[in-house]
Design a protein around this motif. Structure first.
Motif, PDB file in Angstrom:
ATOM      1  N   LYS A  29       4.625  10.064   1.021  1.00  0.00           N
ATOM      2  CA  LYS A  29       4.932  10.062   2.444  1.00  0.00           C
ATOM      3  C   LYS A  29       5.461   8.710   2.909  1.00  0.00           C
ATOM      4  N   CYS A  30       4.774   7.645   2.546  1.00  0.00           N
ATOM      5  CA  CYS A  30       5.174   6.329   3.039  1.00  0.00           C
ATOM      6  C   CYS A  30       5.603   5.390   1.915  1.00  0.00           C
ATOM      7  N   CYS A  58       2.590   6.728  -2.779  1.00  0.00           N
ATOM      8  CA  CYS A  58       2.456   7.744  -1.744  1.00  0.00           C
ATOM      9  C   CYS A  58       3.794   8.444  -1.505  1.00  0.00           C
ATOM     10  N   GLN A  64      -2.469   3.337   3.222  1.00  0.00           N
ATOM     11  CA  GLN A  64      -1.443   2.915   4.161  1.00  0.00           C
ATOM     12  C   GLN A  64      -1.292   3.916   5.316  1.00  0.00           C
ATOM     13  N   CYS A  65      -1.175   5.196   4.999  1.00  0.00           N
ATOM     14  CA  CYS A  65      -0.939   6.199   6.044  1.00  0.00           C
ATOM     15  C   CYS A  65      -2.111   7.160   6.173  1.00  0.00           C
ATOM     16  N   CYS A  99      -4.128   7.624   0.270  1.00  0.00           N
ATOM     17  CA  CYS A  99      -3.227   6.521   0.611  1.00  0.00           C
ATOM     18  C   CYS A  99      -3.853   5.699   1.727  1.00  0.00           C
TER      19      CYS A  99
HETATM   20 ZN   LIG Z   1       1.038   6.855   2.500  1.00  0.00          ZN
END
Ligand SMILES: [Zn+2]
Length: 72
Positions: A56-57, A54, A25-26, A23
């Motif tokens: 997570k995010c 993702c 992003q994170c 990912c």
């Molecule tokens: Zn993420």
């Protein structure tokens, strides 16, 4: 905002799946089954498409790693 509940947590954590996705992003790494999500296709109600998101995010900015091509 958390939109993902329930079904994402069914799989046991100690699976031996190779890490194949990242990912952006994170900056987290995940095996395919953690980021692949089946959703109804927008163009046809009878079909489904797989999207990478993702867990997570909830970002769609998932990069597939190429270094584990031997895994298949
Ligand atoms: Zn993420």
């Amino acid at each position: 905002m958390r939109a993902i509940n329930g079904s994402a947590q069914k799989a046991p954590v100690n699976t031996f799946a190779p890490i194949t996705h990242w990912c952006r992003q994170c900056d987290s790494h995940y095996p395919t089954h953690r980021v692949c999500r089946i959703v109804p296709a927008p163009v046809s109600p009878d079909s489904e498409v797989g999207v990478l998101i993702c867990p997570k995010c909830s970002s769609y900015d998932i990069e597939e790693l190429q270094e584990v091509s031997d895994a298949q």
